[in-house]
Design an enzyme around this catalytic site. Structure first.
Site, PDB file in Angstrom:
ATOM      1  N   HIS A 131      -3.087  -8.305   0.539  1.00  0.00           N
ATOM      2  CA  HIS A 131      -1.816  -7.903  -0.057  1.00  0.00           C
ATOM      3  C   HIS A 131      -1.734  -8.377  -1.512  1.00  0.00           C
ATOM      4  O   HIS A 131      -2.588  -9.134  -1.986  1.00  0.00           O
ATOM      5  CB  HIS A 131      -0.635  -8.472   0.735  1.00  0.00           C
ATOM      6  CG  HIS A 131      -0.351  -7.722   2.005  1.00  0.00           C
ATOM      7  ND1 HIS A 131      -0.980  -8.017   3.186  1.00  0.00           N
ATOM      8  CD2 HIS A 131       0.488  -6.686   2.272  1.00  0.00           C
ATOM      9  CE1 HIS A 131      -0.549  -7.206   4.128  1.00  0.00           C
ATOM     10  NE2 HIS A 131       0.343  -6.388   3.602  1.00  0.00           N
ATOM     11  N   LYS A 135       3.268 -11.586  -2.344  1.00  0.00           N
ATOM     12  CA  LYS A 135       3.628 -11.701  -0.926  1.00  0.00           C
ATOM     13  C   LYS A 135       3.621 -13.168  -0.528  1.00  0.00           C
ATOM     14  O   LYS A 135       2.631 -13.880  -0.730  1.00  0.00           O
ATOM     15  CB  LYS A 135       2.665 -10.900  -0.052  1.00  0.00           C
ATOM     16  CG  LYS A 135       3.086 -10.896   1.417  1.00  0.00           C
ATOM     17  CD  LYS A 135       2.327  -9.858   2.225  1.00  0.00           C
ATOM     18  CE  LYS A 135       2.769  -9.848   3.678  1.00  0.00           C
ATOM     19  NZ  LYS A 135       4.204  -9.552   3.835  1.00  0.00           N
ATOM     20  N   THR A 142       2.429  -7.598   9.601  1.00  0.00           N
ATOM     21  CA  THR A 142       1.644  -6.513  10.181  1.00  0.00           C
ATOM     22  C   THR A 142       0.416  -7.045  10.893  1.00  0.00           C
ATOM     23  O   THR A 142       0.069  -6.599  11.997  1.00  0.00           O
ATOM     24  CB  THR A 142       1.234  -5.516   9.076  1.00  0.00           C
ATOM     25  OG1 THR A 142       2.404  -4.999   8.457  1.00  0.00           O
ATOM     26  CG2 THR A 142       0.407  -4.375   9.637  1.00  0.00           C
TER      27      THR A 142
END
Length: 234
Positions: A131, A135, A142
């Site tokens: 990511h 983040k 997920t």
């Protein structure tokens, strides 16, 4: 439909544009500095706030009879409380670690693959998620959902960030690179070959679109639902 946005960062702004393009009205934009909230005109709320604010936002919406869609991760220690409150208030609630339509298909594919692999002890599963550098949580929500899908359909009993310490733990590697929207890989590896499934988000539009579709779907419904219900994935 009047939509209230809890959290007005990049995701909130993207949801606003998509919702308006689909004919909806943004009734309120609630951010960290918002002092007063009027719930009276809200048809539905979409929460993409900070982890420490999410449960409070969800609770307030349910207390005021507003169905709520939550895509905030990092608050799930309070998930059962949110479910209990929703049931007590006969409200509507959907939490998803990822609202992307493609990712939710990927979730189901992951479960099916785990079922097929569960008796093939030659293979060891591992996961990687990538990511953007902003983040905050690791592993991603997920990735945790993917790990739970494997655990529910195999002999694996837990997951662990970086390196597993036993054969029943799923190792998850988290990487933070540039502006990467989100990449998730599930890999089954043996001495002779590797089986891999992968989902790569090209942008964040899919996450926002899925949240708006969930908000449209929940109107008039009571209960706790998932994106599997929204997309009728069986």
């Amino acid at each position: 439909m009047n939509i209230a946005l809890f959290g007005y960062g990049k995701m909130g702004q993207m949801i606003e544009k998509i919702a308006q393009n689909r004919g909806h009205t943004i009734d309120a934009k609630i951010d960290i500095d918002t002092k007063e909230i009027d719930f009276s005109k809200m048809d539905v709320a979409i929460d993409f706030s900070m982890p420490d604010a999410a449960f409070g936002n969800i609770s307030k919406c349910l207390e005021h009879g507003v169905p709520v869609i939550s895509g905030t991760t990092g608050w799930l220690e309070n998930y059962d409380k949110a479910v209990a409150l929703c049931e007590a208030k006969k409200g509507g609630f959907i939490y998803a670690s990822n609202f992307s339509l493609g990712v939710n298909v990927f979730f189901e594919l992951n479960k099916y693959l785990a079922q097929m692999m569960q008796n093939l002890s030659e293979y060891q599963v591992s996961m990687e998620e990538i990511h953007h550098t902003q983040k905050l949580d690791a592993p991603s929500g997920t990735a945790i959902t993917l790990a739970e899908g494997i655990i529910d359909n195999s002999a694996y009993s837990s997951w662990k960030l970086d390196h597993a310490s036993s054969e029943t733990e799923i190792p998850i590697t988290s990487r933070r690179i540039g502006k990467t929207p989100g990449t998730h890989v599930v890999e089954y590896s043996s001495e002779v070959d590797t089986i891999e499934i992968k989902h790569t988000a090209h942008n964040r539009h899919g996450f926002a679109l899925g949240a708006v579709i969930a908000a449209e779907w929940i109107i008039g419904k009571t209960g706790v639902f998932t994106m599997k219900d929204v997309l009728n994935l069986g």
